[in-house]
Design a protein around this motif. Structure first.
Motif, PDB file in Angstrom:
ATOM      1  N   ARG A  35      -5.549  -8.553  -3.144  1.00 49.34           N
ATOM      2  CA  ARG A  35      -6.278  -8.145  -1.938  1.00 49.34           C
ATOM      3  C   ARG A  35      -5.312  -7.705  -0.836  1.00 49.34           C
ATOM      4  N   THR A  36      -4.206  -8.418  -0.711  1.00 46.77           N
ATOM      5  CA  THR A  36      -3.207  -8.036   0.295  1.00 46.77           C
ATOM      6  C   THR A  36      -2.634  -6.657  -0.023  1.00 46.77           C
ATOM      7  N   MET A  37      -2.344  -6.418  -1.294  1.00 47.19           N
ATOM      8  CA  MET A  37      -1.841  -5.105  -1.712  1.00 47.19           C
ATOM      9  C   MET A  37      -2.854  -4.009  -1.396  1.00 47.19           C
ATOM     10  N   LEU A  38      -4.112  -4.223  -1.737  1.00 42.16           N
ATOM     11  CA  LEU A  38      -5.137  -3.206  -1.501  1.00 42.16           C
ATOM     12  C   LEU A  38      -5.298  -2.917  -0.016  1.00 42.16           C
ATOM     13  N   ALA A  39      -5.211  -3.941   0.811  1.00 44.72           N
ATOM     14  CA  ALA A  39      -5.313  -3.724   2.255  1.00 44.72           C
ATOM     15  C   ALA A  39      -4.165  -2.841   2.743  1.00 44.72           C
ATOM     16  N   ARG A  40      -2.976  -3.064   2.207  1.00 49.25           N
ATOM     17  CA  ARG A  40      -1.831  -2.237   2.606  1.00 49.25           C
ATOM     18  C   ARG A  40      -2.001  -0.802   2.128  1.00 49.25           C
ATOM     19  N   LEU A  41      -2.512  -0.619   0.915  1.00 44.41           N
ATOM     20  CA  LEU A  41      -2.733   0.733   0.412  1.00 44.41           C
ATOM     21  C   LEU A  41      -3.772   1.471   1.251  1.00 44.41           C
ATOM     22  N   GLN A  42      -4.795   0.760   1.680  1.00 50.91           N
ATOM     23  CA  GLN A  42      -5.851   1.388   2.467  1.00 50.91           C
ATOM     24  C   GLN A  42      -5.357   1.826   3.842  1.00 50.91           C
ATOM     25  N   GLU A  43      -4.385   1.108   4.377  1.00 47.08           N
ATOM     26  CA  GLU A  43      -3.909   1.436   5.727  1.00 47.08           C
ATOM     27  C   GLU A  43      -2.705   2.371   5.702  1.00 47.08           C
ATOM     28  N   THR A  44      -2.261   2.796   4.525  1.00 45.80           N
ATOM     29  CA  THR A  44      -1.086   3.657   4.395  1.00 45.80           C
ATOM     30  C   THR A  44      -1.502   5.057   3.956  1.00 45.80           C
ATOM     31  N   ASP A  45      -0.958   6.068   4.610  1.00 45.06           N
ATOM     32  CA  ASP A  45      -1.213   7.453   4.224  1.00 45.06           C
ATOM     33  C   ASP A  45      -0.252   7.830   3.100  1.00 45.06           C
ATOM     34  N   LEU A  46      -0.814   7.951   1.900  1.00 44.67           N
ATOM     35  CA  LEU A  46       0.002   8.261   0.728  1.00 44.67           C
ATOM     36  C   LEU A  46      -0.033   9.745   0.372  1.00 44.67           C
ATOM     37  N   GLY A  47      -0.716  10.529   1.179  1.00 44.87           N
ATOM     38  CA  GLY A  47      -0.943  11.930   0.843  1.00 44.87           C
ATOM     39  C   GLY A  47       0.316  12.751   0.678  1.00 44.87           C
ATOM     40  N   ALA A  48       1.382  12.386   1.397  1.00 44.95           N
ATOM     41  CA  ALA A  48       2.609  13.181   1.329  1.00 44.95           C
ATOM     42  C   ALA A  48       3.482  12.801   0.136  1.00 44.95           C
ATOM     43  N   LEU A  49       3.130  11.753  -0.585  1.00 42.65           N
ATOM     44  CA  LEU A  49       3.951  11.283  -1.698  1.00 42.65           C
ATOM     45  C   LEU A  49       3.539  11.932  -3.013  1.00 42.65           C
ATOM     46  N   ARG A  50       4.526  12.137  -3.894  1.00 41.50           N
ATOM     47  CA  ARG A  50       4.203  12.518  -5.258  1.00 41.50           C
ATOM     48  C   ARG A  50       3.429  11.387  -5.908  1.00 41.50           C
ATOM     49  N   PHE A  51       2.652  11.699  -6.945  1.00 39.84           N
ATOM     50  CA  PHE A  51       1.817  10.664  -7.522  1.00 39.84           C
ATOM     51  C   PHE A  51       2.650   9.522  -8.076  1.00 39.84           C
ATOM     52  N   ARG A  52       3.754   9.831  -8.721  1.00 42.68           N
ATOM     53  CA  ARG A  52       4.607   8.777  -9.279  1.00 42.68           C
ATOM     54  C   ARG A  52       5.119   7.866  -8.171  1.00 42.68           C
ATOM     55  N   ASP A  53       5.369   8.444  -6.975  1.00 47.48           N
ATOM     56  CA  ASP A  53       5.834   7.634  -5.857  1.00 47.48           C
ATOM     57  C   ASP A  53       4.709   6.783  -5.277  1.00 47.48           C
ATOM     58  N   ARG A  54       3.477   7.243  -5.405  1.00 47.40           N
ATOM     59  CA  ARG A  54       2.340   6.421  -4.978  1.00 47.40           C
ATOM     60  C   ARG A  54       2.213   5.188  -5.864  1.00 47.40           C
ATOM     61  N   VAL A  55       2.387   5.397  -7.158  1.00 47.61           N
ATOM     62  CA  VAL A  55       2.325   4.264  -8.085  1.00 47.61           C
ATOM     63  C   VAL A  55       3.441   3.271  -7.772  1.00 47.61           C
TER      64      VAL A  55
END
Length: 230
Positions: free
Chosen positions: A63-83
Protein backbone atom coordinates in the motif's frame (compact mmCIF):
# COMPACT_ATOMS: atom_id res chain seq x y z
CA UNK A 1 -13.24 -10.10 7.83
CA UNK A 2 -10.47 -8.70 10.03
CA UNK A 3 -10.61 -5.23 11.53
CA UNK A 4 -8.02 -3.05 9.74
CA UNK A 5 -7.66 -0.76 12.76
CA UNK A 6 -6.88 -3.67 15.06
CA UNK A 7 -4.38 -5.04 12.55
CA UNK A 8 -2.73 -1.64 12.27
CA UNK A 9 -2.38 -1.48 16.05
CA UNK A 10 -1.03 -5.02 16.21
CA UNK A 11 1.52 -4.34 13.48
CA UNK A 12 2.74 -1.14 15.11
CA UNK A 13 3.16 -2.96 18.42
CA UNK A 14 4.79 -6.00 16.81
CA UNK A 15 7.51 -4.29 14.81
CA UNK A 16 9.86 -3.60 17.77
CA UNK A 17 9.67 -7.29 18.76
CA UNK A 18 10.23 -8.83 15.31
CA UNK A 19 14.03 -8.25 15.13
CA UNK A 20 14.39 -10.31 18.32
CA UNK A 21 11.60 -12.90 18.11
CA UNK A 22 10.78 -12.95 14.39
CA UNK A 23 7.24 -13.18 13.06
CA UNK A 24 6.37 -15.64 15.80
CA UNK A 25 3.65 -16.40 18.30
CA UNK A 26 5.83 -14.77 20.96
CA UNK A 27 5.83 -11.55 18.94
CA UNK A 28 2.08 -11.77 18.40
CA UNK A 29 1.42 -12.21 22.13
CA UNK A 30 3.78 -9.38 23.05
CA UNK A 31 2.18 -7.08 20.48
CA UNK A 32 -1.29 -7.89 21.79
CA UNK A 33 -0.18 -7.12 25.34
CA UNK A 34 1.51 -3.87 24.32
CA UNK A 35 -1.52 -2.74 22.29
CA UNK A 36 -4.02 -3.86 24.92
CA UNK A 37 -5.90 -6.13 22.52
CA UNK A 38 -7.81 -9.08 23.98
CA UNK A 39 -6.81 -12.60 22.84
CA UNK A 40 -10.21 -13.19 21.27
CA UNK A 41 -9.81 -10.12 19.06
CA UNK A 42 -6.27 -11.15 18.14
CA UNK A 43 -7.59 -14.53 17.02
CA UNK A 44 -10.25 -12.76 14.94
CA UNK A 45 -7.77 -10.62 12.99
CA UNK A 46 -5.01 -13.27 12.88
CA UNK A 47 -6.80 -16.64 12.68
CA UNK A 48 -3.60 -18.35 11.50
CA UNK A 49 -1.50 -16.61 14.10
CA UNK A 50 1.77 -14.84 13.41
CA UNK A 51 1.82 -15.71 9.71
CA UNK A 52 -1.23 -13.48 9.22
CA UNK A 53 0.65 -10.68 10.96
CA UNK A 54 3.64 -11.12 8.63
CA UNK A 55 1.38 -11.11 5.57
CA UNK A 56 -0.35 -7.97 6.83
CA UNK A 57 3.06 -6.32 7.13
CA UNK A 58 3.86 -7.24 3.53
CA UNK A 59 0.50 -5.83 2.36
CA UNK A 60 1.20 -2.63 4.29
CA UNK A 61 4.39 -2.22 2.27
CA UNK A 62 2.44 -2.76 -0.97
CA UNK A 63 0.00 0.00 0.00
CA UNK A 64 2.86 2.38 0.78
CA UNK A 65 4.42 1.62 -2.61
CA UNK A 66 1.14 2.20 -4.45
CA UNK A 67 0.62 5.52 -2.68
CA UNK A 68 4.07 6.64 -3.83
CA UNK A 69 3.40 5.53 -7.40
CA UNK A 70 0.11 7.43 -7.43
CA UNK A 71 1.75 10.65 -6.29
CA UNK A 72 4.70 10.40 -8.72
CA UNK A 73 4.62 11.53 -12.35
CA UNK A 74 6.16 8.64 -14.26
CA UNK A 75 5.24 9.93 -17.70
CA UNK A 76 8.74 11.10 -18.57
CA UNK A 77 10.33 7.72 -17.77
CA UNK A 78 10.91 4.84 -20.13
CA UNK A 79 8.72 1.89 -19.26
CA UNK A 80 11.64 -0.18 -17.97
CA UNK A 81 12.55 2.73 -15.69
CA UNK A 82 8.98 2.85 -14.38
CA UNK A 83 9.23 -0.79 -13.42
CA UNK A 84 12.57 -0.18 -11.71
CA UNK A 85 11.13 2.82 -9.88
CA UNK A 86 8.21 0.72 -8.64
CA UNK A 87 10.45 -2.06 -7.31
CA UNK A 88 12.69 0.52 -5.66
CA UNK A 89 9.65 2.23 -4.13
CA UNK A 90 8.53 -1.10 -2.69
CA UNK A 91 11.90 -1.70 -1.03
CA UNK A 92 12.12 1.88 0.21
CA UNK A 93 8.77 1.37 1.92
CA UNK A 94 10.59 -0.89 4.40
CA UNK A 95 11.58 0.91 7.59
CA UNK A 96 13.79 -1.91 8.91
CA UNK A 97 15.38 -4.58 6.73
CA UNK A 98 15.35 -6.99 9.67
CA UNK A 99 11.55 -7.16 9.43
CA UNK A 100 11.90 -8.41 5.84
CA UNK A 101 14.75 -10.75 6.73
CA UNK A 102 12.65 -12.32 9.45
CA UNK A 103 9.74 -12.58 7.04
CA UNK A 104 11.88 -14.46 4.54
CA UNK A 105 12.90 -16.85 7.30
CA UNK A 106 9.24 -17.53 8.07
CA UNK A 107 8.20 -17.95 4.44
CA UNK A 108 11.08 -20.30 3.73
CA UNK A 109 9.41 -22.86 6.00
CA UNK A 110 7.43 -25.48 4.02
CA UNK A 111 4.04 -24.72 5.66
CA UNK A 112 4.30 -21.05 4.65
CA UNK A 113 6.25 -21.14 1.38
CA UNK A 114 3.06 -20.82 -0.69
CA UNK A 115 2.02 -17.79 1.38
CA UNK A 116 5.34 -16.14 0.62
CA UNK A 117 5.06 -16.89 -3.09
CA UNK A 118 1.54 -15.44 -3.19
CA UNK A 119 2.72 -12.32 -1.37
CA UNK A 120 5.46 -11.69 -3.94
CA UNK A 121 3.04 -12.43 -6.79
CA UNK A 122 0.54 -9.89 -5.41
CA UNK A 123 3.28 -7.27 -5.10
CA UNK A 124 4.22 -7.76 -8.75
CA UNK A 125 0.55 -7.74 -9.74
CA UNK A 126 0.16 -4.43 -7.89
CA UNK A 127 3.12 -3.01 -9.81
CA UNK A 128 1.89 -4.11 -13.24
CA UNK A 129 -1.64 -2.93 -12.54
CA UNK A 130 -0.43 0.44 -11.26
CA UNK A 131 1.69 0.85 -14.40
CA UNK A 132 -1.39 0.32 -16.59
CA UNK A 133 -1.10 -3.31 -17.68
CA UNK A 134 -4.36 -4.44 -19.28
CA UNK A 135 -3.31 -7.87 -20.56
CA UNK A 136 -5.89 -10.62 -20.10
CA UNK A 137 -4.13 -13.59 -21.67
CA UNK A 138 -0.98 -15.61 -21.09
CA UNK A 139 1.01 -12.36 -21.03
CA UNK A 140 -0.69 -11.49 -17.73
CA UNK A 141 1.11 -14.48 -16.21
CA UNK A 142 4.46 -14.14 -17.94
CA UNK A 143 4.79 -10.48 -16.93
CA UNK A 144 4.12 -11.23 -13.27
CA UNK A 145 6.23 -14.36 -13.20
CA UNK A 146 9.19 -12.55 -14.74
CA UNK A 147 8.87 -9.59 -12.38
CA UNK A 148 8.51 -11.96 -9.41
CA UNK A 149 11.90 -13.44 -10.27
CA UNK A 150 13.45 -9.98 -10.61
CA UNK A 151 11.85 -8.77 -7.39
CA UNK A 152 12.87 -11.84 -5.40
CA UNK A 153 16.49 -11.66 -6.57
CA UNK A 154 16.64 -7.94 -5.83
CA UNK A 155 15.29 -8.39 -2.30
CA UNK A 156 17.97 -10.99 -1.56
CA UNK A 157 20.69 -8.69 -2.89
CA UNK A 158 19.28 -5.70 -0.99
CA UNK A 159 19.27 -7.57 2.31
CA UNK A 160 23.04 -7.98 2.10
CA UNK A 161 23.86 -4.62 0.53
CA UNK A 162 25.90 -2.29 2.73
CA UNK A 163 26.59 0.32 0.04
CA UNK A 164 25.64 3.93 0.63
CA UNK A 165 22.02 4.54 -0.30
CA UNK A 166 21.82 0.91 -1.50
CA UNK A 167 23.52 2.04 -4.71
CA UNK A 168 24.69 -1.48 -5.56
CA UNK A 169 21.14 -2.80 -5.18
CA UNK A 170 19.72 -0.29 -7.65
CA UNK A 171 22.52 -1.13 -10.12
CA UNK A 172 21.71 -4.84 -9.65
CA UNK A 173 18.02 -4.11 -10.27
CA UNK A 174 18.82 -2.24 -13.48
CA UNK A 175 20.86 -5.20 -14.73
CA UNK A 176 18.07 -7.66 -13.99
CA UNK A 177 15.53 -5.51 -15.81
CA UNK A 178 17.93 -5.19 -18.75
CA UNK A 179 18.09 -9.00 -18.85
CA UNK A 180 14.29 -9.11 -18.99
CA UNK A 181 14.22 -6.55 -21.79
CA UNK A 182 16.62 -8.71 -23.78
CA UNK A 183 14.27 -11.67 -23.32
CA UNK A 184 11.36 -9.57 -24.52
CA UNK A 185 13.40 -8.56 -27.55
CA UNK A 186 14.11 -12.21 -28.36
CA UNK A 187 10.39 -13.00 -28.00
CA UNK A 188 9.57 -10.22 -30.44
CA UNK A 189 12.14 -11.53 -32.90
CA UNK A 190 10.66 -15.02 -32.56
CA UNK A 191 7.22 -13.66 -33.38
CA UNK A 192 8.68 -12.03 -36.48
CA UNK A 193 10.31 -15.27 -37.57
CA UNK A 194 7.94 -16.90 -40.06
CA UNK A 195 8.93 -20.48 -39.22
CA UNK A 196 8.46 -19.99 -35.49
CA UNK A 197 5.30 -18.00 -36.03
CA UNK A 198 3.90 -20.86 -38.09
CA UNK A 199 4.77 -23.35 -35.37
CA UNK A 200 3.11 -21.25 -32.67
CA UNK A 201 0.05 -20.80 -34.86
CA UNK A 202 -0.32 -24.57 -34.98
CA UNK A 203 -0.22 -26.84 -31.96
CA UNK A 204 0.29 -24.15 -29.29
CA UNK A 205 -1.97 -21.28 -30.29
CA UNK A 206 -5.18 -23.07 -29.33
CA UNK A 207 -3.86 -23.84 -25.85
CA UNK A 208 -2.43 -20.37 -25.19
CA UNK A 209 -5.55 -18.62 -26.44
CA UNK A 210 -7.60 -20.30 -23.71
CA UNK A 211 -5.50 -18.94 -20.87
CA UNK A 212 -7.07 -15.93 -19.16
CA UNK A 213 -6.14 -13.75 -16.23
CA UNK A 214 -8.17 -14.17 -13.02
CA UNK A 215 -11.23 -11.96 -12.70
CA UNK A 216 -13.19 -10.54 -9.78
CA UNK A 217 -13.09 -12.74 -6.71
CA UNK A 218 -10.51 -15.00 -8.40
CA UNK A 219 -8.06 -12.12 -8.50
CA UNK A 220 -6.83 -12.72 -4.96
CA UNK A 221 -3.57 -14.56 -5.40
CA UNK A 222 -1.72 -16.65 -7.89
CA UNK A 223 -2.98 -17.87 -11.29
CA UNK A 224 -6.18 -17.73 -12.81
CA UNK A 225 -8.54 -19.49 -15.08
CA UNK A 226 -8.69 -21.77 -18.08
CA UNK A 227 -11.33 -21.33 -20.73
CA UNK A 228 -10.97 -24.81 -22.13
CA UNK A 229 -13.41 -27.70 -22.01
CA UNK A 230 -14.37 -28.97 -18.56
Amino acid sequence: MSDPDLMTRLLAAAKPHVPFDGWSEATLRAAADDAGIAPGLVAAVCPRGAVDLALAYHEEGDRTMLARLQETDLGALRFRDRVAFAVRARLEAVEDRELVRRGMTLFSLPPYAADGARAVWRTCDCIWTALGDTSDDVNWYTKRATLSAVYGATVLYWLGDGSEGHARTWAFLDRRIEDVMQIEKLKAQARDNRMLAGLMAGPFSGVLSRIRAPQGAQHTGMPGRWNGPK
